[in-house]
Design an enzyme around this catalytic site. Structure first.
Site, PDB file in Angstrom:
ATOM      1  N   ASN A 134    -103.994  -8.499   5.021  1.00 30.43           N
ATOM      2  CA  ASN A 134    -104.801  -8.658   6.211  1.00 30.43           C
ATOM      3  C   ASN A 134    -105.624  -9.748   6.000  1.00 30.43           C
ATOM      4  O   ASN A 134    -105.905 -10.386   5.067  1.00 30.43           O
ATOM      5  CB  ASN A 134    -105.687  -7.365   6.056  1.00 30.43           C
TER       6      ASN A 134
ATOM      7  N   THR B  52    -105.898  -2.046   0.617  1.00 25.59           N
ATOM      8  CA  THR B  52    -105.894  -0.824  -0.140  1.00 25.59           C
ATOM      9  C   THR B  52    -106.121   0.273   0.884  1.00 25.59           C
ATOM     10  O   THR B  52    -106.427  -0.122   1.907  1.00 25.59           O
ATOM     11  CB  THR B  52    -106.818  -0.834  -1.360  1.00 25.59           C
TER      12      THR B  52
ATOM     13  N   ASP C 109    -110.862  -2.889   4.494  1.00 21.75           N
ATOM     14  CA  ASP C 109    -111.479  -4.305   4.111  1.00 21.75           C
ATOM     15  C   ASP C 109    -111.893  -4.494   2.525  1.00 21.75           C
ATOM     16  O   ASP C 109    -112.850  -5.197   2.185  1.00 21.75           O
ATOM     17  CB  ASP C 109    -112.437  -4.620   5.189  1.00 21.75           C
TER      18      ASP C 109
ATOM     19  N   SER D 281    -111.520 -14.139   5.079  1.00 22.97           N
ATOM     20  CA  SER D 281    -110.779 -13.907   3.995  1.00 22.97           C
ATOM     21  C   SER D 281    -109.295 -13.392   4.188  1.00 22.97           C
ATOM     22  O   SER D 281    -109.319 -12.603   5.148  1.00 22.97           O
ATOM     23  CB  SER D 281    -111.566 -12.637   3.193  1.00 22.97           C
TER      24      SER D 281
ATOM     25  N   HIS E 284    -109.328 -11.263   7.458  1.00 21.89           N
ATOM     26  CA  HIS E 284    -110.677 -10.530   7.888  1.00 21.89           C
ATOM     27  C   HIS E 284    -111.593 -11.561   8.091  1.00 21.89           C
ATOM     28  O   HIS E 284    -111.793 -12.469   7.236  1.00 21.89           O
ATOM     29  CB  HIS E 284    -111.146  -9.678   7.002  1.00 21.89           C
TER      30      HIS E 284
ATOM     31  N   GLY F 150    -102.983 -12.352  18.866  1.00 25.62           N
ATOM     32  CA  GLY F 150    -101.781 -12.834  18.189  1.00 25.62           C
ATOM     33  C   GLY F 150    -101.722 -14.317  18.015  1.00 25.62           C
ATOM     34  O   GLY F 150    -100.764 -14.951  17.701  1.00 25.62           O
ATOM     35  N   SER F 151    -103.019 -15.016  17.934  1.00 22.42           N
ATOM     36  CA  SER F 151    -102.950 -16.210  17.658  1.00 22.42           C
ATOM     37  C   SER F 151    -102.631 -16.442  16.204  1.00 22.42           C
ATOM     38  O   SER F 151    -101.965 -17.568  15.781  1.00 22.42           O
ATOM     39  CB  SER F 151    -104.227 -17.082  17.827  1.00 22.42           C
ATOM     40  N   ASN F 152    -102.762 -15.490  15.326  1.00 17.42           N
ATOM     41  CA  ASN F 152    -102.399 -15.792  13.946  1.00 17.42           C
ATOM     42  C   ASN F 152    -100.942 -15.581  13.767  1.00 17.42           C
ATOM     43  O   ASN F 152    -100.087 -16.226  13.019  1.00 17.42           O
ATOM     44  CB  ASN F 152    -103.182 -14.625  13.128  1.00 17.42           C
TER      45      ASN F 152
ATOM     46  N   MET G 113    -105.763  -3.481  14.966  1.00 14.87           N
ATOM     47  CA  MET G 113    -106.756  -2.739  14.930  1.00 14.87           C
ATOM     48  C   MET G 113    -106.835  -1.196  14.767  1.00 14.87           C
ATOM     49  O   MET G 113    -107.725  -0.468  15.255  1.00 14.87           O
ATOM     50  CB  MET G 113    -107.681  -3.038  16.611  1.00 14.87           C
ATOM     51  N   ARG G 114    -106.044  -0.840  13.804  1.00 13.67           N
ATOM     52  CA  ARG G 114    -105.798   0.369  13.574  1.00 13.67           C
ATOM     53  C   ARG G 114    -105.971   0.590  12.085  1.00 13.67           C
ATOM     54  O   ARG G 114    -105.620  -0.438  11.191  1.00 13.67           O
ATOM     55  CB  ARG G 114    -104.647   1.072  13.713  1.00 13.67           C
ATOM     56  N   ILE G 115    -106.597   1.590  11.308  1.00  8.23           N
ATOM     57  CA  ILE G 115    -106.836   1.432   9.914  1.00  8.23           C
ATOM     58  C   ILE G 115    -105.385   2.293   9.640  1.00  8.23           C
ATOM     59  O   ILE G 115    -105.271   3.459   9.914  1.00  8.23           O
ATOM     60  CB  ILE G 115    -108.033   2.403   9.429  1.00  8.23           C
ATOM     61  N   LEU G 116    -104.843   1.692   8.564  1.00 11.75           N
ATOM     62  CA  LEU G 116    -103.433   2.278   7.907  1.00 11.75           C
ATOM     63  C   LEU G 116    -103.928   3.570   6.949  1.00 11.75           C
ATOM     64  O   LEU G 116    -104.890   3.277   5.921  1.00 11.75           O
ATOM     65  CB  LEU G 116    -102.654   1.383   7.363  1.00 11.75           C
TER      66      LEU G 116
HETATM   67  C1  GRF Z   1    -108.659 -12.533  13.575  1.00  8.38           C
HETATM   68  O1  GRF Z   1    -109.840 -12.972  13.799  1.00  8.38           O
HETATM   69  C2  GRF Z   1    -108.752 -11.675  12.411  1.00  8.38           C
HETATM   70  O2  GRF Z   1    -109.467 -12.315  11.512  1.00  8.38           O
HETATM   71  C3  GRF Z   1    -108.892 -10.320  12.732  1.00  8.38           C
HETATM   72  O3  GRF Z   1    -108.396 -10.233  13.926  1.00  8.38           O
HETATM   73  C4  GRF Z   1    -108.450 -11.574  14.680  1.00  8.38           C
HETATM   74  C5  GRF Z   1    -107.080 -11.523  15.414  1.00  8.38           C
HETATM   75  O4  GRF Z   1    -106.909 -12.756  16.087  1.00  8.38           O
HETATM   76  N1  GRF Z   1    -108.588  -9.446  11.798  1.00  8.38           N
HETATM   77  P1  GRF Z   1    -105.468 -13.055  16.914  1.00  8.38           P
HETATM   78  O5  GRF Z   1    -105.147 -11.840  17.615  1.00  8.38           O
HETATM   79  O6  GRF Z   1    -104.474 -13.519  15.646  1.00  8.38           O
HETATM   80  O7  GRF Z   1    -105.908 -14.052  17.815  1.00  8.38           O
END
Ligand code: GRF
Length: 215
Positions: A110, A144, A148, A139, A112, A15-17, A93-96
């Site tokens: 998303n 969709t 990706d 990116s 990626h 969850g760093s994003n 980490m699941r495809i919708l």
């Molecule tokens: C990120 O590298 C993102 O590009 C990918 O999953 C990772 C998530 O990292 N989709 P975090 O959980 O936000 O640290």
């Protein structure tokens, strides 16, 4: 004055994003409100981050559902109950499935870790190294039904240097990601970026190529 952008953030891990989005909101750089942080993984560290910042969390463990469709339906139902303007996939980490993508058409983002359309899917850093690439990147795209594959909004690239390992690339990517997601959300909140009929408009002009993040 416009309303804060209502977000649902979906995570599976660190969850760093998510943290970068929380920080942007708390520091007044992003006019948004995280309505819920949703994880398919009860152990996701991002849930602790959310709780620490007083955000509502919800776990929907995919293993507790009969199949993908049931999981998707539960997720869709919950999302509809909180009514987000945008659904932000941040390491989810699941495809919708198509049902959920249709229900929130043009409203799912998303991030990626590659320069899409190159290196869709998993392990992008190692695959780029194995192929002897000289650069890699990040990116942010519209989701969709194909993995990706939706229109790319913003990209950033970084050089692959001699001796770089997959974790070095991941680290370089993350540094960019943490500035890019708040940036895209800010554009959406300010209406610099608009999405209509699967097309992207930046400052009212049709975006034919992804915007390049200037690090
Ligand atoms: C990120 O590298 C993102 O590009 C990918 O999953 C990772 C998530 O990292 N989709 P975090 O959980 O936000 O640290």
């Amino acid at each position: 004055m416009s309303q804060p952008l209502k977000l649902a953030v979906l995570i599976s891990g660190n969850g760093s994003n998510l943290q970068s989005i929380i920080d942007a909101i708390e520091s007044g750089q992003l006019d948004a409100e995280i309505r819920a942080v949703i994880s398919n993984n009860r152990e996701a560290y991002g849930l602790q981050r959310a709780t620490r910042h007083g955000l509502p969390t919800r776990v929907l463990d995919h293993r507790e559902y009969e199949d993908r469709e049931h999981f998707d339906r539960a997720l869709q139902h919950y999302l509809q109950s909180i009514g987000p303007d945008f659904i932000v996939l941040a390491g989810f980490m699941r495809i919708l499935g198509p049902g959920i993508v249709d229900a929130f058409e043009n409203r799912i983002l998303n991030i990626h870790p590659s320069l899409l359309p190159a290196y869709k899917g998993l392990n992008t850093h190692q695959r780029a190294l194995d192929n002897g690439e000289q650069k890699h990147g990040v990116s942010i795209h519209l989701v969709t039904a194909k993995l990706d594959d939706g229109p790319v909004i913003l990209q950033a690239s970084y050089p692959i240097e001699a001796g770089d390992r997959a974790e070095d690339l991941q680290h370089k990517g993350h540094r960019l990601e943490h500035r890019m997601y708040p940036q895209v959300l800010r554009w959406l909140s300010n209406r610099n970026l608009e999405i209509e009929g699967g097309k992207l408009f930046y400052e009212q002009a049709l975006l034919e190529e992804p915007l390049q993040y200037d690090a």
